[in-house]
Design a protein around this motif. Structure first.
Motif, PDB file in Angstrom:
ATOM      1  N   ASP A  96      99.507  -5.553 -58.850  1.00  0.00           N
ATOM      2  CA  ASP A  96      99.261  -5.483 -57.403  1.00  0.00           C
ATOM      3  C   ASP A  96      99.887  -4.258 -56.749  1.00  0.00           C
ATOM      4  N   LEU A  97     100.914  -3.693 -57.367  1.00  0.00           N
ATOM      5  CA  LEU A  97     101.684  -2.614 -56.756  1.00  0.00           C
ATOM      6  C   LEU A  97     102.157  -1.649 -57.844  1.00  0.00           C
ATOM      7  N   ILE A  98     102.040  -0.349 -57.581  1.00  0.00           N
ATOM      8  CA  ILE A  98     102.560   0.678 -58.484  1.00  0.00           C
ATOM      9  C   ILE A  98     103.463   1.610 -57.683  1.00  0.00           C
ATOM     10  N   ILE A  99     104.687   1.758 -58.126  1.00  0.00           N
ATOM     11  CA  ILE A  99     105.629   2.717 -57.540  1.00  0.00           C
ATOM     12  C   ILE A  99     106.027   3.702 -58.628  1.00  0.00           C
ATOM     13  N   VAL A 100     105.841   4.979 -58.368  1.00  0.00           N
ATOM     14  CA  VAL A 100     106.328   6.015 -59.276  1.00  0.00           C
ATOM     15  C   VAL A 100     107.503   6.720 -58.606  1.00  0.00           C
ATOM     16  N   SER A 133     118.371   8.455 -58.985  1.00  0.00           N
ATOM     17  CA  SER A 133     118.506   7.046 -58.585  1.00  0.00           C
ATOM     18  C   SER A 133     117.153   6.392 -58.331  1.00  0.00           C
ATOM     19  N   GLY A 134     116.074   7.148 -58.537  1.00  0.00           N
ATOM     20  CA  GLY A 134     114.751   6.709 -58.105  1.00  0.00           C
ATOM     21  C   GLY A 134     114.283   5.402 -58.696  1.00  0.00           C
ATOM     22  N   PHE A 135     114.551   5.169 -59.988  1.00  0.00           N
ATOM     23  CA  PHE A 135     114.087   3.924 -60.605  1.00  0.00           C
ATOM     24  C   PHE A 135     114.777   2.721 -59.972  1.00  0.00           C
ATOM     25  N   ILE A 136     116.056   2.821 -59.694  1.00  0.00           N
ATOM     26  CA  ILE A 136     116.768   1.710 -59.050  1.00  0.00           C
ATOM     27  C   ILE A 136     116.270   1.504 -57.629  1.00  0.00           C
ATOM     28  N   ILE A 188     107.816   2.806 -62.174  1.00  0.00           N
ATOM     29  CA  ILE A 188     107.852   3.861 -63.190  1.00  0.00           C
ATOM     30  C   ILE A 188     108.786   4.973 -62.738  1.00  0.00           C
ATOM     31  N   GLY A 189     109.651   5.409 -63.631  1.00  0.00           N
ATOM     32  CA  GLY A 189     110.415   6.626 -63.414  1.00  0.00           C
ATOM     33  C   GLY A 189     109.854   7.687 -64.339  1.00  0.00           C
ATOM     34  N   ASN A 243     119.050  14.973 -69.561  1.00  0.00           N
ATOM     35  CA  ASN A 243     118.911  14.344 -68.246  1.00  0.00           C
ATOM     36  C   ASN A 243     117.439  14.335 -67.858  1.00  0.00           C
ATOM     37  N   THR A 244     116.844  13.143 -67.812  1.00  0.00           N
ATOM     38  CA  THR A 244     115.434  13.016 -67.409  1.00  0.00           C
ATOM     39  C   THR A 244     115.296  12.412 -66.017  1.00  0.00           C
ATOM     40  N   SER A 245     116.348  12.532 -65.210  1.00  0.00           N
ATOM     41  CA  SER A 245     116.340  12.118 -63.805  1.00  0.00           C
ATOM     42  C   SER A 245     115.878  10.666 -63.655  1.00  0.00           C
ATOM     43  N   ALA A 246     114.847  10.420 -62.851  1.00  0.00           N
ATOM     44  CA  ALA A 246     114.426   9.039 -62.567  1.00  0.00           C
ATOM     45  C   ALA A 246     113.945   8.297 -63.808  1.00  0.00           C
ATOM     46  N   ALA A 247     113.637   9.031 -64.862  1.00  0.00           N
ATOM     47  CA  ALA A 247     113.141   8.388 -66.088  1.00  0.00           C
ATOM     48  C   ALA A 247     114.262   7.895 -66.992  1.00  0.00           C
ATOM     49  N   SER A 248     115.487   8.361 -66.796  1.00  0.00           N
ATOM     50  CA  SER A 248     116.515   8.123 -67.812  1.00  0.00           C
ATOM     51  C   SER A 248     116.883   6.650 -67.955  1.00  0.00           C
ATOM     52  N   ILE A 249     117.020   5.925 -66.853  1.00  0.00           N
ATOM     53  CA  ILE A 249     117.393   4.511 -66.936  1.00  0.00           C
ATOM     54  C   ILE A 249     116.269   3.669 -67.543  1.00  0.00           C
ATOM     55  N   PRO A 250     115.006   3.799 -67.083  1.00  0.00           N
ATOM     56  CA  PRO A 250     113.962   2.982 -67.728  1.00  0.00           C
ATOM     57  C   PRO A 250     113.708   3.355 -69.181  1.00  0.00           C
ATOM     58  N   ILE A 251     113.896   4.624 -69.547  1.00  0.00           N
ATOM     59  CA  ILE A 251     113.786   4.987 -70.964  1.00  0.00           C
ATOM     60  C   ILE A 251     114.850   4.248 -71.764  1.00  0.00           C
ATOM     61  N   ALA A 252     116.075   4.232 -71.253  1.00  0.00           N
ATOM     62  CA  ALA A 252     117.174   3.563 -71.958  1.00  0.00           C
ATOM     63  C   ALA A 252     116.932   2.058 -72.073  1.00  0.00           C
ATOM     64  N   ILE A 253     116.466   1.431 -71.000  1.00  0.00           N
ATOM     65  CA  ILE A 253     116.201  -0.011 -71.044  1.00  0.00           C
ATOM     66  C   ILE A 253     115.081  -0.311 -72.032  1.00  0.00           C
ATOM     67  N   SER A 254     114.079   0.544 -72.075  1.00  0.00           N
ATOM     68  CA  SER A 254     112.995   0.363 -73.024  1.00  0.00           C
ATOM     69  C   SER A 254     113.508   0.456 -74.463  1.00  0.00           C
TER      70      SER A 254
END
Length: 325
Positions: free
Chosen positions: A74-78, A113-116, A137-138, A280-291
């Motif tokens: 229903d919703l996509i945030i990048v 901080s974008g993903f959070i 998505i980050g 450092n992948t900025s907004a992508a770093s946290i979701p990459i790590a969680i994945s």
């Protein structure tokens, strides 16, 4: 079902690997210098894919992990500071690419901080508007913003994307989110946009379009902020560090994480670290790590993690998550 959980995660990493040794051929540096100061050994760099491309791949991987069809989103945030273009939003391009035609989509700019921030926005919208499933998505292609002659910045950053499917659920899942910003310090990390240039200005502005960073100020901000946020979110939720299975920090500099571990009096083993591979992948770093944590089966149902980010803005945020998969 008024709670929000992470139902699936995924990542997409460009195949091109650039090692420290390879960078030595471009700028005056060496592997020992980069590794000792940052913990970075290599980074992945796009050879043609734009932010929407790697964001779309990460989204599809997250959907597969969650066993959810794109039509159910229903919703996509990048979250990105390196969009394909000013407009349309990268999220709208992702929507088209993955076939999520029932969603509405927009971008969010909060740098590292974008993903959070995206998790916080999606969670709030889902609970208030009965949005059942979202994609956060980050995604970054920071390589297109770098001055490859500036050894103080070009050795630090890489490209990549990570994504999470959020779903309404009876389980608690995303327990709490904290977001902060310190706009008075915005000049310490910037990527310039377009010059001011119209018939009514006396002089055309001259903007540096490369990523620029005051490394010392960012380091001081990060080392204080990461400790403060972890303590704050624990206190708010009546938890202690022993209740947390993993802390997933923004992967900016391993020395920042070492400092935080010392201040918190905990082992570095409590932190999930992959900066050596991705930079450092900025907004992508946290979701990459969680994945990656999910891929390695390091979490079981009921485990708790804290994700904590900090970056340009200056923005910061922390998220307390109970794993429900």
């Amino acid at each position: 079902m008024d709670n929000v959980v992470i139902a699936g995660v995924g990542k997409s990493i460009p195949s091109k690997v650039v090692t420290n040794e390879m960078l030595c051929q471009i700028v005056d540096t060496n592997d020992e210098c980069i590794t000792s100061r940052t913990g970075i050994k290599q980074r992945h760099i796009t050879t043609g894919e734009n932010t929407s491309d790697i964001a779309s791949k990460a989204a599809l991987n997250a959907l597969e992990n969650a066993n959810i069809d794109a039509l159910d989103i229903d919703l996509i945030i990048v979250a990105t500071c390196t969009p394909d273009m000013f407009t349309p939003a990268t999220a709208c391009i992702v929507q088209k690419n993955i076939g999520a035609k029932n969603a509405f989509a927009f971008d969010l700019s909060a740098a590292c901080s974008g993903f959070i921030y995206g998790i916080n926005v999606a969670k709030s919208m889902m609970k208030q508007n009965n949005i059942k499933k979202s994609l956060v998505i980050g995604a970054e292609t920071l390589s297109k913003t770098l001055d490859w002659k500036d050894r103080s910045t070009c050795v630090l950053f890489g490209d990549g994307a990570g994504a999470a499917v959020l779903s309404l659920d009876q389980n608690e899942g995303i327990i709490d989110v904290i977001c902060n910003s310190k706009g008075a310090k915005w000049e310490n990390l910037t990527i310039g946009a377009r010059d001011i240039n119209n018939p009514y200005v006396d002089e055309v502005s001259s903007i540096n379009h490369y990523l620029q960073m005051n490394g010392g100020e960012i380091f001081k901000f990060a080392t204080v902020t990461i400790v403060k946020l972890i303590k704050e979110i624990l206190k708010k939720n009546n938890l202690i560090l022993d209740d947390i299975d993993y802390i997933v920090p923004h992967q900016a500099n391993e020395r920042i994480i070492q400092f935080a571990a010392k201040k918190l009096d905990i082992s570095m083993d409590k932190f999930y670290i992959n900066i050596h591979e991705y930079g450092n992948t900025s907004a992508a770093s946290i979701p990459i790590a969680i994945s990656e944590i999910e891929e390695k089966s390091l979490l079981k149902k009921g485990d708790k993690i804290i994700a904590v980010g900090f970056g340009a803005g200056l923005t910061s945020g922390a998220c307390l998550i109970e794993w429900t998969k």
